[in-house]
Every structure is written in structure tokens, then in C-alpha cells.
Design a protein around this motif. Structure first.
Motif, PDB file in Angstrom:
ATOM      1  N   GLN A 100       0.827  -1.211   0.000  1.00  0.00           N
ATOM      2  CA  GLN A 100       0.000   0.000   0.000  1.00  0.00           C
ATOM      3  C   GLN A 100       0.859   1.258   0.000  1.00  0.00           C
ATOM      4  O   GLN A 100       0.540   2.238  -0.681  1.00  0.00           O
ATOM      5  CB  GLN A 100      -0.902   0.027   1.240  1.00  0.00           C
ATOM      6  N   LEU A 101       1.948   1.245   0.762  1.00  0.00           N
ATOM      7  CA  LEU A 101       2.835   2.403   0.805  1.00  0.00           C
ATOM      8  C   LEU A 101       3.426   2.688  -0.573  1.00  0.00           C
ATOM      9  O   LEU A 101       3.506   3.843  -0.994  1.00  0.00           O
ATOM     10  CB  LEU A 101       3.960   2.176   1.821  1.00  0.00           C
ATOM     11  N   ILE A 102       3.822   1.625  -1.259  1.00  0.00           N
ATOM     12  CA  ILE A 102       4.397   1.805  -2.597  1.00  0.00           C
ATOM     13  C   ILE A 102       3.343   2.364  -3.552  1.00  0.00           C
ATOM     14  O   ILE A 102       3.586   3.358  -4.249  1.00  0.00           O
ATOM     15  CB  ILE A 102       4.969   0.479  -3.128  1.00  0.00           C
ATOM     16  N   LEU A 103       2.168   1.735  -3.586  1.00  0.00           N
ATOM     17  CA  LEU A 103       1.102   2.208  -4.474  1.00  0.00           C
ATOM     18  C   LEU A 103       0.724   3.650  -4.135  1.00  0.00           C
ATOM     19  O   LEU A 103       0.616   4.499  -5.028  1.00  0.00           O
ATOM     20  CB  LEU A 103      -0.125   1.294  -4.380  1.00  0.00           C
ATOM     21  N   ASP A 104       0.553   3.946  -2.854  1.00  0.00           N
ATOM     22  CA  ASP A 104       0.170   5.299  -2.447  1.00  0.00           C
ATOM     23  C   ASP A 104       1.231   6.338  -2.803  1.00  0.00           C
ATOM     24  O   ASP A 104       0.907   7.477  -3.156  1.00  0.00           O
ATOM     25  CB  ASP A 104      -0.139   5.349  -0.951  1.00  0.00           C
ATOM     26  N   SER A 105       2.518   5.952  -2.726  1.00  0.00           N
ATOM     27  CA  SER A 105       3.570   6.915  -3.098  1.00  0.00           C
ATOM     28  C   SER A 105       3.496   7.247  -4.583  1.00  0.00           C
ATOM     29  O   SER A 105       3.697   8.396  -4.986  1.00  0.00           O
ATOM     30  CB  SER A 105       4.960   6.392  -2.715  1.00  0.00           C
ATOM     31  N   TRP A 106       3.174   6.248  -5.408  1.00  0.00           N
ATOM     32  CA  TRP A 106       2.998   6.502  -6.841  1.00  0.00           C
ATOM     33  C   TRP A 106       1.745   7.346  -7.081  1.00  0.00           C
ATOM     34  O   TRP A 106       1.747   8.233  -7.932  1.00  0.00           O
ATOM     35  CB  TRP A 106       2.917   5.184  -7.612  1.00  0.00           C
ATOM     36  N   ILE A 107       0.696   7.068  -6.340  1.00  0.00           N
ATOM     37  CA  ILE A 107      -0.544   7.845  -6.479  1.00  0.00           C
ATOM     38  C   ILE A 107      -0.287   9.305  -6.117  1.00  0.00           C
ATOM     39  O   ILE A 107      -0.737  10.220  -6.821  1.00  0.00           O
ATOM     40  CB  ILE A 107      -1.674   7.249  -5.609  1.00  0.00           C
ATOM     41  N   GLU A 108       0.469   9.537  -5.050  1.00  0.00           N
ATOM     42  CA  GLU A 108       0.761  10.911  -4.618  1.00  0.00           C
ATOM     43  C   GLU A 108       1.616  11.667  -5.622  1.00  0.00           C
ATOM     44  O   GLU A 108       1.600  12.890  -5.660  1.00  0.00           O
ATOM     45  CB  GLU A 108       1.415  10.886  -3.235  1.00  0.00           C
ATOM     46  N   LYS A 109       2.355  10.936  -6.468  1.00  0.00           N
ATOM     47  CA  LYS A 109       3.155  11.565  -7.533  1.00  0.00           C
ATOM     48  C   LYS A 109       2.357  11.662  -8.834  1.00  0.00           C
ATOM     49  O   LYS A 109       2.923  11.946  -9.886  1.00  0.00           O
ATOM     50  CB  LYS A 109       4.433  10.763  -7.778  1.00  0.00           C
ATOM     51  N   ALA A 131      -5.578  -9.973   0.800  1.00  0.00           N
ATOM     52  CA  ALA A 131      -6.185  -9.062  -0.183  1.00  0.00           C
ATOM     53  C   ALA A 131      -7.493  -8.492   0.349  1.00  0.00           C
ATOM     54  O   ALA A 131      -7.751  -7.287   0.222  1.00  0.00           O
ATOM     55  CB  ALA A 131      -6.420  -9.794  -1.504  1.00  0.00           C
ATOM     56  N   ASN A 132      -8.305  -9.339   0.955  1.00  0.00           N
ATOM     57  CA  ASN A 132      -9.579  -8.882   1.527  1.00  0.00           C
ATOM     58  C   ASN A 132      -9.346  -7.846   2.631  1.00  0.00           C
ATOM     59  O   ASN A 132     -10.016  -6.819   2.683  1.00  0.00           O
ATOM     60  CB  ASN A 132     -10.368 -10.081   2.064  1.00  0.00           C
ATOM     61  N   ARG A 133      -8.391  -8.119   3.495  1.00  0.00           N
ATOM     62  CA  ARG A 133      -8.100  -7.189   4.589  1.00  0.00           C
ATOM     63  C   ARG A 133      -7.637  -5.828   4.059  1.00  0.00           C
ATOM     64  O   ARG A 133      -8.070  -4.776   4.527  1.00  0.00           O
ATOM     65  CB  ARG A 133      -7.044  -7.772   5.517  1.00  0.00           C
ATOM     66  N   ILE A 134      -6.753  -5.846   3.081  1.00  0.00           N
ATOM     67  CA  ILE A 134      -6.232  -4.589   2.549  1.00  0.00           C
ATOM     68  C   ILE A 134      -7.323  -3.799   1.836  1.00  0.00           C
ATOM     69  O   ILE A 134      -7.396  -2.580   1.965  1.00  0.00           O
ATOM     70  CB  ILE A 134      -5.010  -4.836   1.644  1.00  0.00           C
ATOM     71  N   ALA A 135      -8.170  -4.483   1.089  1.00  0.00           N
ATOM     72  CA  ALA A 135      -9.284  -3.786   0.429  1.00  0.00           C
ATOM     73  C   ALA A 135     -10.153  -3.106   1.485  1.00  0.00           C
ATOM     74  O   ALA A 135     -10.570  -1.949   1.306  1.00  0.00           O
ATOM     75  CB  ALA A 135     -10.103  -4.763  -0.403  1.00  0.00           C
ATOM     76  N   LYS A 136     -10.422  -3.791   2.596  1.00  0.00           N
ATOM     77  CA  LYS A 136     -11.212  -3.185   3.682  1.00  0.00           C
ATOM     78  C   LYS A 136     -10.477  -2.005   4.306  1.00  0.00           C
ATOM     79  O   LYS A 136     -11.085  -0.980   4.606  1.00  0.00           O
ATOM     80  CB  LYS A 136     -11.545  -4.228   4.748  1.00  0.00           C
ATOM     81  N   GLU A 137      -9.163  -2.149   4.502  1.00  0.00           N
ATOM     82  CA  GLU A 137      -8.368  -1.044   5.051  1.00  0.00           C
ATOM     83  C   GLU A 137      -8.472   0.195   4.181  1.00  0.00           C
ATOM     84  O   GLU A 137      -8.460   1.310   4.678  1.00  0.00           O
ATOM     85  CB  GLU A 137      -6.884  -1.436   5.164  1.00  0.00           C
ATOM     86  N   ARG A 138      -8.546  -0.009   2.885  1.00  0.00           N
ATOM     87  CA  ARG A 138      -8.595   1.106   1.947  1.00  0.00           C
ATOM     88  C   ARG A 138     -10.016   1.584   1.663  1.00  0.00           C
ATOM     89  O   ARG A 138     -10.221   2.542   0.925  1.00  0.00           O
ATOM     90  CB  ARG A 138      -7.904   0.719   0.636  1.00  0.00           C
ATOM     91  N   GLY A 139     -11.001   0.888   2.219  1.00  0.00           N
ATOM     92  CA  GLY A 139     -12.389   1.258   1.983  1.00  0.00           C
ATOM     93  C   GLY A 139     -12.818   0.975   0.553  1.00  0.00           C
ATOM     94  O   GLY A 139     -13.646   1.693  -0.007  1.00  0.00           O
ATOM     95  N   GLU A 140     -12.268  -0.072  -0.056  1.00  0.00           N
ATOM     96  CA  GLU A 140     -12.539  -0.410  -1.447  1.00  0.00           C
ATOM     97  C   GLU A 140     -13.203  -1.777  -1.547  1.00  0.00           C
ATOM     98  O   GLU A 140     -13.173  -2.562  -0.608  1.00  0.00           O
ATOM     99  CB  GLU A 140     -11.229  -0.478  -2.247  1.00  0.00           C
ATOM    100  N   THR A 141     -13.740  -2.040  -2.723  1.00  0.00           N
ATOM    101  CA  THR A 141     -14.233  -3.385  -2.998  1.00  0.00           C
ATOM    102  C   THR A 141     -13.041  -4.230  -3.433  1.00  0.00           C
ATOM    103  O   THR A 141     -12.099  -3.722  -4.040  1.00  0.00           O
ATOM    104  CB  THR A 141     -15.293  -3.388  -4.116  1.00  0.00           C
ATOM    105  N   LEU A 142     -13.093  -5.500  -3.118  1.00  0.00           N
ATOM    106  CA  LEU A 142     -12.042  -6.417  -3.519  1.00  0.00           C
ATOM    107  C   LEU A 142     -12.276  -6.822  -4.971  1.00  0.00           C
ATOM    108  O   LEU A 142     -13.389  -7.181  -5.356  1.00  0.00           O
ATOM    109  CB  LEU A 142     -12.071  -7.661  -2.615  1.00  0.00           C
TER     110      LEU A 142
END
Length: 186
Positions: A100-109, A131-142
Motif C-alpha cells: 500500500q505504501l508503494i502504491l500510495d507513493s505513486w498515487i501521490e506523484k 487481499a480482503n483485509r487490505i481492500a477493507k483497510e482502503r475502503g474499497e471493494t475487492l
């Protein structure tokens, strides 16, 4: 004491493979406009996530994890080195936070559409549950409609293309690489 250690190793390109960045995971050609549109969509989704009061508790839980507290060090090391090894205690957030940190850093750029991450897990249930846990952490659908998904033998919930994290078993990952190599990298 329960903080992740960040280290690197030097590696040489594998025999027969160039170091040009084009390897077995060569993406299908995508227009710059499509990538820019996807990057904007990911940026809007991230802004929504950060401002959603229903996800405050989840964000606070993530921020308390040892890996999250060292995120700038980890991201800097990943940016500057070909290989990064992160060693930390079980439960420190290596599996759930680093992708998530990697993806978010690219998103922020504003480059999120160019970031596709595959994470291997030793068992199918691990790939699916992480995958299910991370989708929930991000408030997204899996899967479809989100940036997090999984692919295991006989089952998949793949995320939207261009700007995603996909969890898979080691066997699925190896088959993908083998297929790509046999096709010449397509």
C-alpha cells in the motif's frame, strides 16, 4: 525494538535478460491518456479515503504499525535500490502495509496508473485473506472496481488494471512468469 530493519543487496541482471526494465512482466501497451486518467481516478479515490471519517479508526491502526512508522525510510530505500529486504517482527505490517505504501507513493506523484504490484503468499487462503483485509483497510471493494485483488488456483478477483496490488500464490506467480517468457514477454 520492534522496528523494521531495512537493507539492500546488489544484484546483476540474470543471464539472457536485459536490464532495460522490460522483462517477463512487460505490460500491454497503454496510452498515456489512459494512464493519466487512471492516475487521476486513483488520486481521487485516495483523497476520498483520507477524508472519510468512517475510516479514521482504520487509518490510525495502520499508522501505529512499526512498518508504517518507518515508511519514508522504506520507500526511499526501495527507490534507491534494486532489491530491498525488510526484516521485522510478525504483525509489524510488512505484508499489509508495504504494498500500500508503494502504491500510495505513486498515487501521490500522480503516477498511480503506472504502478502494478504482485505479492506472493505461500498459501491460497493467505493470498485471499490478505487481499480482503487490505481492500477493507482502503475502503474499497475487492477485485473489479478496486485497486486490490488476488489470484489463486481456480479462483481470482482481479483488481482494475493499471494501478493495483494483486496477491497470488507462488505457483500462480511462477506460471505467469513462465507463460510470459514463453510468449516472449507479452
Amino acid at each position: 525494538k520492534n522496528r523494521p530493519a531495512v537493507g539492500n543487496m546488489t544484484s546483476e541482471p540474470s543471464a539472457g535478460l536485459s536490464n532495460s526494465g522490460v522483462g517477463p512482466w512487460r505490460p500491454r501497451p497503454v496510452s498515456a491518456a489512459t494512464l493519466a486518467e487512471r492516475s487521476k481516478e486513483l488520486s481521487d479515490r485516495r483523497t476520498s479515503y483520507l477524508s472519510n471519517p468512517k475510516l479514521d479508526k482504520m487509518r490510525q491502526s495502520r499508522e501505529a504499525l512499526p512498518v508504517y512508522t518507518r515508511s519514508s525510510d522504506i520507500l526511499k530505500h526501495i527507490e534507491e535500490n534494486e532489491i530491498t529486504i525488510v526484516m521485522a517482527a510478525t504483525g509489524s505490517g510488512k505484508t499489509t502495509q508495504i504494498p500500500q505504501l508503494i502504491l500510495d507513493s505513486w498515487i501521490e506523484k500522480n503516477q498511480g496508473g503506472k504502478c502494478n504490484i504482485f505479492c506472493t503468499q505461500p498459501r491460497r487462503i493467505a493470498a485471499m485473506s490478505v487481499a480482503n483485509r487490505i481492500a477493507k483497510e482502503r475502503g474499497e471493494t475487492l477485485g473489479k472496481g478496486g485497486s486490490i485483488g488476488y489470484q489463486v488456483r481456480f479462483e481470482q478477483k482481479l483488481p482494475d488494471e493499471n494501478g493495483s496490488v494483486t496477491f497470488c500464490t507462488i505457483g500462480v506467480f511462477l506460471r505467469k512468469m513462465q507463460t510470459a517468457l514463453l510468449r516472449g514477454g507479452d
